[in-house]
Design an enzyme around this catalytic site. Structure first.
Site, PDB file in Angstrom:
ATOM      1  N   ASP A 233       6.171 -77.369   1.665  1.00  0.00           N
ATOM      2  CA  ASP A 233       5.200 -77.772   2.674  1.00  0.00           C
ATOM      3  C   ASP A 233       5.962 -78.170   3.942  1.00  0.00           C
ATOM      4  O   ASP A 233       7.134 -78.549   3.873  1.00  0.00           O
ATOM      5  CB  ASP A 233       4.387 -78.983   2.200  1.00  0.00           C
ATOM      6  N   ASP A 272       3.487 -72.489   1.792  1.00  0.00           N
ATOM      7  CA  ASP A 272       2.668 -73.336   0.927  1.00  0.00           C
ATOM      8  C   ASP A 272       1.768 -74.196   1.819  1.00  0.00           C
ATOM      9  O   ASP A 272       1.004 -73.670   2.608  1.00  0.00           O
ATOM     10  CB  ASP A 272       3.550 -74.168   0.001  1.00  0.00           C
ATOM     11  N   ASP A 276       0.644 -81.992   2.748  1.00  0.00           N
ATOM     12  CA  ASP A 276       0.074 -82.272   1.433  1.00  0.00           C
ATOM     13  C   ASP A 276       0.318 -83.729   1.042  1.00  0.00           C
ATOM     14  O   ASP A 276       1.414 -84.271   1.271  1.00  0.00           O
ATOM     15  CB  ASP A 276       0.666 -81.346   0.379  1.00  0.00           C
ATOM     16  N   ARG A 326      -8.662 -75.650   2.527  1.00  0.00           N
ATOM     17  CA  ARG A 326      -8.025 -76.956   2.352  1.00  0.00           C
ATOM     18  C   ARG A 326      -7.904 -77.716   3.675  1.00  0.00           C
ATOM     19  O   ARG A 326      -6.805 -78.071   4.106  1.00  0.00           O
ATOM     20  CB  ARG A 326      -6.652 -76.820   1.691  1.00  0.00           C
TER      21      ARG A 326
END
Length: 452
Positions: A233, A272, A276, A326
Site C-alpha cells: 500500500d 494494492d 489501508d 473501497r
C-alpha cells in the site's frame, strides 16, 4: 440502536475547522500560545511541521490527541531528499523520541543506497525467478485452481519480492511527523509508509505514486476466476493508533492499471491499497486528501474478525476521483464519512464498482457528502454491503439532489444495509451541513501542494 444527529443538531455542531500550532511551535519562534487558522485556505507563513490535529477533529483527536513530532528537538528534525536519508531519519521503528521528517522533493523508493535506480530485474537477480517460468508452473490448465502456488518458482517469487520489500517499505516510529516541504513537489514514488504497532503519527502534504509490486502472487482460489495479488500500500496502518493523514495525494500515475497485461484471463495487478487501516488500528482521521486513479483504495479492517472495539476512523473533506472501489470498504468499526466529494465517472480506465461498502457489522455514518455521477450510472451502485453492515446519516447529494443512498441500494439488493448505528459522532469539527459547494470548495483545498 442510536441514530445519527438530526439536521438541527448537526447545524449546532457546525464550525470552521481549525489548525492549532502547539507550544512547541511557539518555542520555534512561531509565536506565544496557540495560533488558530481557517484551514479552508492555504496556511501561508505557518510552520506546518509542528502543527497538531485540532480538538474534536475526528477520531484521531480522541483521548491524548495526535501531535506527531511536535515536540521534536533540533537533533531529531531532519530534511531528506533521498531514500537513504529517509531511512536514516526515521530511525528504528521501535523508537519513541519525537521526530520531524521533512521530505524535500520526490523520493524514489526503488533505488540503492547510492541513489542508483533499481529495476524488477535487479530484485529478481540471484533468486531463480522468472515470470515466464512462473506462468508455466502455475497455469490453471495444468496446475489447477484448488490450491495456492508452491514449489521452486513460488519460493523464488517470494524471495525476489522480499528483496524489493527491503527497499520500498519505510517503517515509521511513534511520535513522528512526516511532512512534505511546500513548493518542492514532495512525495514518495514506489514506496510504502508502514505505520505498525505505534501511536501518534502525522503524514501531510505528500504525493504518493502507488508502489508497484514487481512480483504479484497468483491465487487461483481468490474469487471465481482467481486473482493476481500485490503486496504494498502507499500508506498502511497495522495496529496503529492516533494517526492523522492530511492534505496528501494518492495516485497510480504514472503507471496506470491500463498498462497491466493479462495472464490466466486476469489482470496482472501490481498495485494494492492507497491508504489501508487494518489489524486493530484505531483513532484515525483522514482529511483533505485526494484519491485518484486507483482500484482498491481504502480498506478498514483486514478481515471480518479484525479487532472489535477498534477501527474508529473519521474520513472528511476528501476528493475521490477515478476510483473503482473501497472508498472505503469498512469492517467492524465506527466510521464517520462526511463532507467528501466523489466524482464517479470513468477516468483513465478506472470504472466505478461502488464507493462505500459496509460489512462485518461495521457502523458507518455517511452524511453531507456529494456524488457526481454520469448519465446511466445507477445510484444503487454507490453503496454496497454484505447484509450485516450499517450505514446511517443523511444530507447526501447526487448531482446536487438530496438522495437516500441506502434506500436506493436496498431496493436493488437482497442483502440489505442496516439503517441504524450504535454510536453518535461527536468529534465533528469542520462538519458542513450542506454538501452543495463541496465540488468547488474541495478542488482547491485538498491534496498535496496546497499547504504553504
Amino acid at each position: 440502536m442510536a441514530t445519527p444527529p438530526s439536521p438541527a443538531h448537526r447545524r449546532s455542531l457546525r464550525r470552521r475547522r481549525t489548525v492549532v500550532v502547539t507550544a512547541a511551535a511557539a518555542a520555534a519562534g512561531i509565536g506565544a500560545g496557540f495560533l488558530v487558522l481557517n484551514a479552508n485556505a492555504a496556511s501561508t507563513g505557518v510552520d506546518l511541521y509542528h502543527q497538531t490535529l485540532a480538538a474534536k477533529d475526528g477520531w484521531a483527536s480522541s483521548g491524548t490527541g495526535t501531535t506527531g513530532g511536535a515536540k521534536a528537538d533540533a537533533a531529531h528534525t531532519f530534511t531528506v531528499s533521498t531514500r537513504a536519508q529517509l531511512v536514516k531519519a526515521l530511525g528504528s521503528a521501535s523508537g519513541t523520541t519525537p521526530r520531524i521528517v521533512k521530505i524535500k522533493g520526490t523520493i524514489d523508493a526503488n533505488t540503492d543506497d547510492s541513489g542508483k535506480k533499481l529495476s524488477c530485474a535487479n530484485y529478481a537477480a540471484g533468486t531463480g525467478y522468472s515470470l515466464s517460468a512462473y506462468l508455466k508452473a502455475f497455469n490453471p490448465s495444468t496446475y489447477g485452481r484448488s490450491k495456492l502456488p508452491s514449489g521452486t518458482q513460488e519460493k523464488a517469487r517470494a524471495a525476489a519480492q522480499a528483496k524489493q520489500a527491503k527497499r520500498v517499505i519505510f517503517r515509521v516510529p511513534a511520535n513522528t511527523s512526516v511532512v512534505g516541504v511546500p513548493g518542492t513537489n514532495a512525495g514518495i514514488n514506489g514506496g510504502m509508509l508502514q505505520i505498525q504497532g505505534v501511536d501518534n503519527v502525522i503524514v501531510r502534504n505528500l504525493t504518493f505514486a502507488a508502489p508497484q509490486d514487481c512480483f504479484p502472487q497468483w491465487d487461483p482460489t481468490d474469487g471465481n476466476s482467481g486473482n493476481w495479488n500485490s503486496q504494498y500500500d502507499a500508506v498502511t496502518l497495522r495496529g496503529a493508533t492516533h494517526v492523522w493523514a492530511d492534505h496528501n495525494t494518492f495516485t497510480d500515475a504514472p503507471r496506470l492499471d491500463t498498462s497491466d497485461p493479462t495472464y490466466y484471463g486476469r489482470q496482472y495487478q501490481i498495485h494494492d491499497g492507497d491508504l489501508d487501516i487494518t489489524k486493530g488500528s484505531d483513532l484515525v482521521t483522514v482529511e483533505r486528501n485526494q484519491f485518484t486513479n486507483h482500484d482498491k483504495t481504502m480498506l478498514i479492517g483486514s478481515s471480518d474478525t479484525d479487532s472489535v472495539g477498534k477501527l474508529r476512523v473519521s474520513i472528511h473533506h476528501n476528493v475521490w476521483k477515478g476510483i473503482v472501489q473501497r472508498a472505503p470498504l469498512a469492517r467492524i468499526g465506527q466510521i464517520h464519512i462526511y463532507n467528501n466529494y466523489f466524482d464517479t465517472k470513468t477516468l483513465n480506465g478506472y470504472v466505478l464498482q461502488y464507493s462505500v461498502n459496509s460489512r462485518a457489522k461495521a457502523q458507518v455514518v455517511a452524511e453531507d457528502n456529494y456524488w457526481k455521477t454520469s448519465a446511466g450510472q445507477k445510484v444503487s451502485k454507490l453503496f454496497s454491503g454484505d447484509g450485516t453492515g450499517s450505514i446511517a446519516g443523511g444530507g447526501n447529494l447526487v448531482n446536487g439532489t438530496a438522495t437516500n443512498l441506502v434506500a436506493a441500494y436496498n431496493a436493488a439488493n437482497s442483502k440489505k444495509l442496516k439503517t441504524t448505528v450504535n454510536w453518535r459522532p461527536t468529534l465533528t469539527a469542520g462538519l458542513e451541513t450542506s454538501a452543495k459547494n463541496l465540488p468547488t470548495e474541495l478542488a482547491t483545498t485538498t491534496g498535496a501542494g496546497v499547504l504553504k
